[in-house]
Design an enzyme around this catalytic site. Structure first.
Site, mmCIF file in Angstrom:
data_model
loop_
_atom_site.group_PDB
_atom_site.id
_atom_site.type_symbol
_atom_site.label_atom_id
_atom_site.label_comp_id
_atom_site.label_asym_id
_atom_site.label_seq_id
_atom_site.Cartn_x
_atom_site.Cartn_y
_atom_site.Cartn_z
ATOM 1 N N ASN A 1 59.917 -39.020 -47.599
ATOM 2 C CA ASN A 1 59.783 -40.080 -46.587
ATOM 3 C C ASN A 1 58.748 -41.147 -46.937
ATOM 4 O OD1 ASN A 1 57.823 -38.111 -46.114
ATOM 5 N ND2 ASN A 1 57.645 -38.663 -43.953
ATOM 6 N N GLY B 1 55.377 -31.692 -46.546
ATOM 7 C CA GLY B 1 56.800 -31.428 -46.346
ATOM 8 C C GLY B 1 57.008 -30.612 -45.088
ATOM 9 N N SER B 2 58.063 -29.809 -45.106
ATOM 10 C CA SER B 2 58.414 -29.070 -43.892
ATOM 11 C C SER B 2 57.516 -27.843 -43.709
ATOM 12 C CB SER B 2 59.869 -28.623 -43.969
ATOM 13 O OG SER B 2 60.033 -27.712 -45.034
ATOM 14 N N GLY C 1 56.214 -25.081 -46.428
ATOM 15 C CA GLY C 1 54.765 -24.868 -46.466
ATOM 16 C C GLY C 1 54.418 -23.388 -46.376
ATOM 17 N N GLU D 1 50.282 -30.334 -45.617
ATOM 18 C CA GLU D 1 50.482 -31.301 -44.525
ATOM 19 C C GLU D 1 51.919 -31.127 -44.061
ATOM 20 O OE1 GLU D 1 48.243 -32.814 -43.095
ATOM 21 O OE2 GLU D 1 46.658 -32.603 -44.576
ATOM 22 N N CYS E 1 56.002 -37.817 -40.247
ATOM 23 C CA CYS E 1 55.493 -36.592 -39.628
ATOM 24 C C CYS E 1 54.641 -36.936 -38.404
ATOM 25 C CB CYS E 1 54.705 -35.777 -40.637
ATOM 26 S SG CYS E 1 53.456 -36.713 -41.493
ATOM 27 N N GLN F 1 69.482 -34.714 -43.464
ATOM 28 C CA GLN F 1 68.658 -35.225 -42.359
ATOM 29 C C GLN F 1 69.547 -35.844 -41.285
ATOM 30 O OE1 GLN F 1 65.228 -34.745 -42.141
ATOM 31 N NE2 GLN F 1 65.674 -35.392 -40.060
ATOM 32 N N GLU G 1 60.756 -30.421 -34.461
ATOM 33 C CA GLU G 1 60.678 -31.733 -35.109
ATOM 34 C C GLU G 1 62.083 -32.265 -35.426
ATOM 35 O OE1 GLU G 1 59.163 -31.991 -39.219
ATOM 36 O OE2 GLU G 1 57.841 -33.570 -38.492
ATOM 37 N N GLU H 1 43.486 -34.306 -45.790
ATOM 38 C CA GLU H 1 43.640 -35.209 -46.926
ATOM 39 C C GLU H 1 42.874 -36.493 -46.642
ATOM 40 O OE1 GLU H 1 47.402 -35.237 -49.301
ATOM 41 O OE2 GLU H 1 48.220 -35.112 -47.293
HETATM 42 O O1 TXE Z 1 61.576 -30.839 -46.843
HETATM 43 P P1 TXE Z 1 61.021 -29.755 -47.846
HETATM 44 P P2 TXE Z 1 63.029 -31.489 -46.720
HETATM 45 C C1 TXE Z 1 60.374 -32.051 -42.402
HETATM 46 C C2 TXE Z 1 61.386 -32.786 -41.532
HETATM 47 C C3 TXE Z 1 62.655 -32.643 -42.333
HETATM 48 C C4 TXE Z 1 62.495 -31.268 -42.940
HETATM 49 C C5 TXE Z 1 63.283 -30.975 -44.184
HETATM 50 O O2 TXE Z 1 61.498 -32.125 -40.307
HETATM 51 O O3 TXE Z 1 63.796 -32.700 -41.525
HETATM 52 O O4 TXE Z 1 61.111 -31.187 -43.237
HETATM 53 O O5 TXE Z 1 63.016 -31.937 -45.198
HETATM 54 C C6 TXE Z 1 59.819 -29.177 -52.261
HETATM 55 N N1 TXE Z 1 58.361 -24.366 -53.181
HETATM 56 N N2 TXE Z 1 59.609 -32.956 -43.233
HETATM 57 O O6 TXE Z 1 64.113 -30.473 -46.923
HETATM 58 O O7 TXE Z 1 62.068 -28.768 -48.215
HETATM 59 C C7 TXE Z 1 60.944 -30.164 -52.263
HETATM 60 O O8 TXE Z 1 61.607 -30.174 -53.517
HETATM 61 C C8 TXE Z 1 57.786 -25.508 -53.529
HETATM 62 C C9 TXE Z 1 58.328 -33.319 -42.748
HETATM 63 O O9 TXE Z 1 63.083 -32.661 -47.617
HETATM 64 O O10 TXE Z 1 59.762 -29.220 -47.263
HETATM 65 C C10 TXE Z 1 60.227 -31.450 -51.929
HETATM 66 O O11 TXE Z 1 59.593 -31.965 -53.093
HETATM 67 N N3 TXE Z 1 58.287 -26.705 -53.203
HETATM 68 C C11 TXE Z 1 57.501 -33.912 -43.814
HETATM 69 C C12 TXE Z 1 59.156 -30.990 -50.943
HETATM 70 O O12 TXE Z 1 59.016 -29.592 -51.158
HETATM 71 C C13 TXE Z 1 59.438 -26.740 -52.524
HETATM 72 C C14 TXE Z 1 58.149 -34.798 -44.789
HETATM 73 C C15 TXE Z 1 59.503 -31.229 -49.466
HETATM 74 O O13 TXE Z 1 60.731 -30.598 -49.172
HETATM 75 C C16 TXE Z 1 60.108 -25.571 -52.138
HETATM 76 C C17 TXE Z 1 59.448 -34.324 -45.179
HETATM 77 C C18 TXE Z 1 59.510 -24.330 -52.495
HETATM 78 N N4 TXE Z 1 60.050 -23.158 -52.149
HETATM 79 C C19 TXE Z 1 60.132 -33.453 -44.387
HETATM 80 N N5 TXE Z 1 61.231 -25.913 -51.463
HETATM 81 C C20 TXE Z 1 56.164 -34.449 -43.397
HETATM 82 N N6 TXE Z 1 55.219 -33.563 -43.115
HETATM 83 O O14 TXE Z 1 55.955 -35.650 -43.409
HETATM 84 C C21 TXE Z 1 61.262 -27.256 -51.420
HETATM 85 N N7 TXE Z 1 60.181 -27.773 -52.068
#
Ligand code: TXE
Length: 479
Positions: A149, A223-224, A228, A245, A279, A326, A378, A457
């Site tokens: 994002n 990320g999600s 996390g 985060e 987020c 999404q 979310e 951060e």
């Molecule tokens: O996120 P992912 P996605 C939330 C938002 C969205 C949902 C899914 O609700 O609908 O997450 O989005 C990497 N070990 N946010 O599927 O999977 C992945 O390759 C290590 C909120 O895109 O969390 C990418 O680089 N890494 C958020 C990153 O993690 C892994 C912003 C994020 O992907 C992994 C985005 C693993 N096991 C989505 N699996 C915010 N906080 O702003 C995936 N990844």
């Protein structure tokens, strides 16, 4: 089409399986092609980062500062080019994408300054003839795992922070929008960063993640919440330092005494800016009875008038949803909200545009209750629900009755109400008469568990994450 590659030890490489990104504004348009990394690629990247660490740790302070500044200058100079790539690949509007690139540049300027402000303390010791020096040393090799994002701003602030404090790093950008990370890698190289200090690997996080987390000294992830948690488990097994985060379900409270125009604008920006994919976006609008009807009437008109379109079109105010999963998620939330009895005031459907894309009408639900799925999980899209409440106390109760605690906002002209809300909110970020989203780079950012974990951060907080403390006792004898 951009031909992206891994950057490992100063060499651009990547053969074997590849993946292609497509513009969410026009799914017929391929934007970039990237190698699908393997665990071996991740291992190689961490390995060269480790080899590059001793020299980077000792690298001349002014030299390190100059490199980061040059990166900031290049990002500024190329903001339109990089912003265009960003808008094509992720789908936010060109204006938002160029703004994000400029913000990425500012992060590099800030951290260029941090290089020379590197912290340290001197204490008198309790023992005669001794003193104590507290110094902050690099953590080591840091893996940076980032989402789609903010595909230039988040990599920029993580990379700049890691490098400023003497760490070497491996960046794993989102597979949905990795183009900006490639541009950043090229700029870092052109700015004189020694080979191996910054490395880049592309691909599926589930394939690369375990190796990155297990082999690095620290990992910073955005990320999600679900991903996390997975990272945290691997990090715990290997005692890797970790910073997460994660998601938000951010409330915006609007009180009867709010400045009406400000409140409507704050809600509009906070909810629908960046296609609602932040987020920190406002997802729950909690509005007191006296202002409620007028507020939703005006907001509904504004939401319905938002121009949704191709990210590169000048008039577009809201770009397409970034990814197919999404969009699917957003539509599922909309269907469930309708089933649960929420009333649709605006949007709610996909939109057709001249090019095939993930267009979704900005969606506003009214007459929602706090227990609907729409108000609990979310959504991460251009969707919000309005909850009517009696007064400030009920607004606080509703706003805080949520597991996630990233950002929260209130619109009021009463300083006492604002202060009561600020204190009552568990969120890591509180906004008074300002959108819940939109952060400064020189102050800490983040949320409480489960919206964040392991320290904040940005600003001075990043020095805490990217360094390890050394306390040295010096016996210099009586002088
Ligand atoms: O996120 P992912 P996605 C939330 C938002 C969205 C949902 C899914 O609700 O609908 O997450 O989005 C990497 N070990 N946010 O599927 O999977 C992945 O390759 C290590 C909120 O895109 O969390 C990418 O680089 N890494 C958020 C990153 O993690 C892994 C912003 C994020 O992907 C992994 C985005 C693993 N096991 C989505 N699996 C915010 N906080 O702003 C995936 N990844």
């Amino acid at each position: 089409m951009l031909q992206g590659q891994h950057l490992i030890g100063g060499k651009w490489r990547g053969s074997g399986d590849a993946f292609i990104t497509r513009s969410p504004s026009n799914l017929e348009e391929a934007v970039g092609q990237y190698p699908l990394g393997t665990a071996e690629d991740a291992f190689a990247a961490v390995d060269v980062a480790r080899q590059a660490l001793p020299a980077w740790e000792k690298f001349n302070t002014q030299g390190r500062c100059d490199i980061l500044r040059r990166v900031g200058e290049a990002l500024t100079g190329r903001a339109r080019e990089i912003g265009t790539l960003l808008a094509r690949e992720e789908g936010k509007t060109l204006r938002e994408a160029v703004g994000e690139t400029q913000r990425a540049a500012q992060a590099f300027f800030y951290y260029a300054g941090e290089v020379v402000r590197h912290p340290g303390q001197f204490y008198n010791s309790l023992r005669d003839g001794h003193h104590v020096i507290v110094s902050y040393e690099p953590v080591g090799v840091v893996s940076l795992i980032t989402p789609w994002n903010f595909p230039i701003a988040i990599p920029a602030w993580k990379v700049a922070g890691a490098l400023a404090y003497g760490n070497t790093c491996v960046l794993k950008p989102s597979e949905f929008a990795p183009g900006c990370a490639v541009m950043l890698g090229r700029i870092l190289e052109e700015s004189g960063l020694p080979a191996g200090v910054f490395n880049l690997v592309h691909g599926d996080g589930r394939v690369l993640g375990d190796t990155l987390v297990a082999q690095s000294d620290a990992v910073s992830f955005t990320g999600s919440t679900r991903t996390g948690r997975a990272i945290l488990q691997t990090a715990a097994a290997h005692m890797t330092k970790v910073q997460l985060e994660l998601g938000g379900k951010n409330p915006l409270v609007v009180l009867d005494d709010a400045d009406f125009d400000t409140a409507v604008e704050v809600a509009l920006q906070g909810t629908f800016g960046q296609t609602g994919q932040r987020c920190t976006g406002s997802e729950r609008l909690i509005v007191t009875r006296g202002i409620h009807d007028a507020f939703i009437e005006r907001l509904t008109k504004k939401v319905a008038a938002l121009r949704v379109g191709h990210a590169l079109e000048e008039n577009t105010e809201v770009g397409p949803v970034a990814t197919a999963p999404q969009l699917e998620k957003n539509l599922t939330f909309i269907a469930r909200a309708l089933e649960e009895g929420a009333q649709l005031a605006a949007g709610g459907t996909r939109l057709e545009r001249p090019t095939p894309g993930h267009y979704l009408a900005p969606t506003l639900f009214v007459n929602t209750t706090p227990h609907m799925q729409l108000n609990r999980e979310e959504t991460f899209g251009p969707i919000a629900g309005v909850i009517q409440v009696a007064d400030l106390e009920e607004a606080i109760a509703v706003a805080t009755d949520c597991e996630l605690a990233l950002s929260a906002g209130i619109c009021t002209t009463n300083i006492r109400s604002a202060e009561r809300f600020r204190r009552a909110s568990p969120s890591g970020t509180v906004m008074i008469n300002a959108p819940t989203a939109g952060i400064d780079y020189h102050v800490p950012f983040g949320g409480r568990v489960p919206s964040g974990y392991g320290g904040r951060e940005l600003g001075p907080a990043s020095a805490e994450f990217f360094t390890e403390i050394k306390t040295a006792y010096v016996n210099h004898g009586s002088l």
